[in-house]
Scaffold this motif. Structure first.
Motif, PDB file in Angstrom:
ATOM      1  N   ASP A   1     -40.023 -30.315 -31.523  1.00 27.89           N
ATOM      2  CA  ASP A   1     -39.205 -29.860 -30.424  1.00 27.89           C
ATOM      3  C   ASP A   1     -40.035 -29.572 -29.170  1.00 27.89           C
ATOM      4  O   ASP A   1     -39.563 -29.840 -28.056  1.00 27.89           O
ATOM      5  CB  ASP A   1     -38.475 -28.582 -30.797  1.00 27.89           C
ATOM      6  N   ASP A   2     -41.186 -29.030 -29.382  1.00 29.36           N
ATOM      7  CA  ASP A   2     -42.055 -28.718 -28.245  1.00 29.36           C
ATOM      8  C   ASP A   2     -42.485 -29.986 -27.531  1.00 29.36           C
ATOM      9  O   ASP A   2     -42.594 -30.015 -26.297  1.00 29.36           O
ATOM     10  CB  ASP A   2     -43.303 -27.957 -28.713  1.00 29.36           C
ATOM     11  N   GLU A   3     -42.705 -31.008 -28.324  1.00 27.92           N
ATOM     12  CA  GLU A   3     -43.104 -32.276 -27.714  1.00 27.92           C
ATOM     13  C   GLU A   3     -41.980 -32.824 -26.859  1.00 27.92           C
ATOM     14  O   GLU A   3     -42.207 -33.367 -25.773  1.00 27.92           O
ATOM     15  CB  GLU A   3     -43.467 -33.295 -28.806  1.00 27.92           C
ATOM     16  N   LYS A   4     -40.779 -32.726 -27.359  1.00 30.20           N
ATOM     17  CA  LYS A   4     -39.624 -33.216 -26.625  1.00 30.20           C
ATOM     18  C   LYS A   4     -39.462 -32.434 -25.320  1.00 30.20           C
ATOM     19  O   LYS A   4     -39.195 -33.002 -24.260  1.00 30.20           O
ATOM     20  CB  LYS A   4     -38.351 -33.107 -27.466  1.00 30.20           C
ATOM     21  N   LYS A   5     -39.654 -31.148 -25.450  1.00 28.82           N
ATOM     22  CA  LYS A   5     -39.527 -30.302 -24.258  1.00 28.82           C
ATOM     23  C   LYS A   5     -40.593 -30.654 -23.238  1.00 28.82           C
ATOM     24  O   LYS A   5     -40.332 -30.729 -22.037  1.00 28.82           O
ATOM     25  CB  LYS A   5     -39.628 -28.820 -24.624  1.00 28.82           C
ATOM     26  N   ASP A   6     -41.845 -30.884 -23.741  1.00 26.93           N
ATOM     27  CA  ASP A   6     -42.934 -31.259 -22.837  1.00 26.93           C
ATOM     28  C   ASP A   6     -42.641 -32.582 -22.152  1.00 26.93           C
ATOM     29  O   ASP A   6     -42.890 -32.747 -20.956  1.00 26.93           O
ATOM     30  CB  ASP A   6     -44.265 -31.369 -23.615  1.00 26.93           C
ATOM     31  N   LYS A   7     -42.136 -33.542 -22.937  1.00 24.60           N
ATOM     32  CA  LYS A   7     -41.804 -34.849 -22.368  1.00 24.60           C
ATOM     33  C   LYS A   7     -40.724 -34.696 -21.295  1.00 24.60           C
ATOM     34  O   LYS A   7     -40.793 -35.307 -20.227  1.00 24.60           O
ATOM     35  CB  LYS A   7     -41.335 -35.819 -23.461  1.00 24.60           C
ATOM     36  N   LYS A   8     -39.713 -33.929 -21.608  1.00 28.06           N
ATOM     37  CA  LYS A   8     -38.610 -33.726 -20.673  1.00 28.06           C
ATOM     38  C   LYS A   8     -39.107 -33.040 -19.408  1.00 28.06           C
ATOM     39  O   LYS A   8     -38.760 -33.424 -18.288  1.00 28.06           O
ATOM     40  CB  LYS A   8     -37.487 -32.883 -21.294  1.00 28.06           C
ATOM     41  N   SER A   9     -39.936 -32.023 -19.574  1.00 29.49           N
ATOM     42  CA  SER A   9     -40.435 -31.301 -18.404  1.00 29.49           C
ATOM     43  C   SER A   9     -41.344 -32.189 -17.567  1.00 29.49           C
ATOM     44  O   SER A   9     -41.350 -32.132 -16.342  1.00 29.49           O
ATOM     45  CB  SER A   9     -41.135 -30.013 -18.789  1.00 29.49           C
ATOM     46  N   LYS A  10     -42.155 -33.068 -18.269  1.00 25.37           N
ATOM     47  CA  LYS A  10     -43.005 -33.987 -17.538  1.00 25.37           C
ATOM     48  C   LYS A  10     -42.164 -34.982 -16.752  1.00 25.37           C
ATOM     49  O   LYS A  10     -42.465 -35.304 -15.606  1.00 25.37           O
ATOM     50  CB  LYS A  10     -43.949 -34.726 -18.489  1.00 25.37           C
TER      51      LYS A  10
END
Length: 195
Positions: A1-10
């Motif tokens: 989930d954190d990766e998804k959030k990081d991708k989305k924020s990027k």
């Protein structure tokens, strides 16, 4: 989930950066266009400016200071014009007073006039026998407007006045009238002198 959030924020920050970059480019482009337009307008004004409209030199812009001599001349000129105006007014008043005196020498007073008689009747009475009639004034009551039986007649000449004085005792509209010279006393009326 954190990766998804990081991708989305990027992705979001990349989109924001792109948007900011586009906005900055557009603002810069708009600013350049404004500068170009200003320069074009400036050049156009220079080309269309005629030699007559060129800016005045510094010496032309500043009003010339008057010397004391010039100010004195202007003041004297104003004073002379004022004195001449006053002389003209005095002369006009003197002429008017002389004309009034001449008018009085040609004016007769009609007493005993019929209350039915009007200015036209008085005019016709004198015009055939005494010459030119310049003015007829019937004295009337201020409140009612009815005649008081007295009239002043200004004739064209002094000879006409003499002829009019000879018409005393004749009738106008059925009433015998007395014609007399209308001399104005400088002493005032009986009421004002206390008699």
């Amino acid at each position: 989930d954190d990766e998804k959030k990081d991708k989305k924020s990027k992705k979001k920050s990349a989109r924001d950066d792109d948007r900011d970059e586009k906005r900055d480019k557009k603002a810069k482009k708009d600013e350049e266009e404004k500068k170009e337009k200003k320069e074009k307008d400036k050049e156009e004004r220079k080309r269309s400016r005629s030699p007559k409209k060129r800016p005045k030199e510094e010496s032309e812009k500043r009003p010339k200071e008057e010397s004391a001599e010039e100010r004195l001349r202007k003041e004297q000129s104003l004073k002379q014009r004022e004195e001449q105006r006053l002389k003209d007014e005095v002369e006009q008043e003197r002429i008017r007073m002389a004309d009034d005196a001449k008018r009085m020498d040609r004016t007769v007073m009609l007493v005993g006039l019929s209350l039915r008689a009007d200015e036209r009747d008085v005019f016709e009475f004198f015009s055939g026998r005494a010459g030119t009639v310049r003015d007829v004034q019937i004295i009337r009551d201020a409140r009612t407007g009815r005649s008081k039986g007295v009239a002043y007649v200004e004739l064209g000449t002094a000879e006409g006045m003499v002829k009019a004085l000879g018409m005393s005792g004749q009738t106008v509209k059925g009433a015998k009238v007395m014609v007399q010279a209308s001399n104005v006393d400088n002493r005032g009326t009986r009421a004002s002198s206390g008699r």
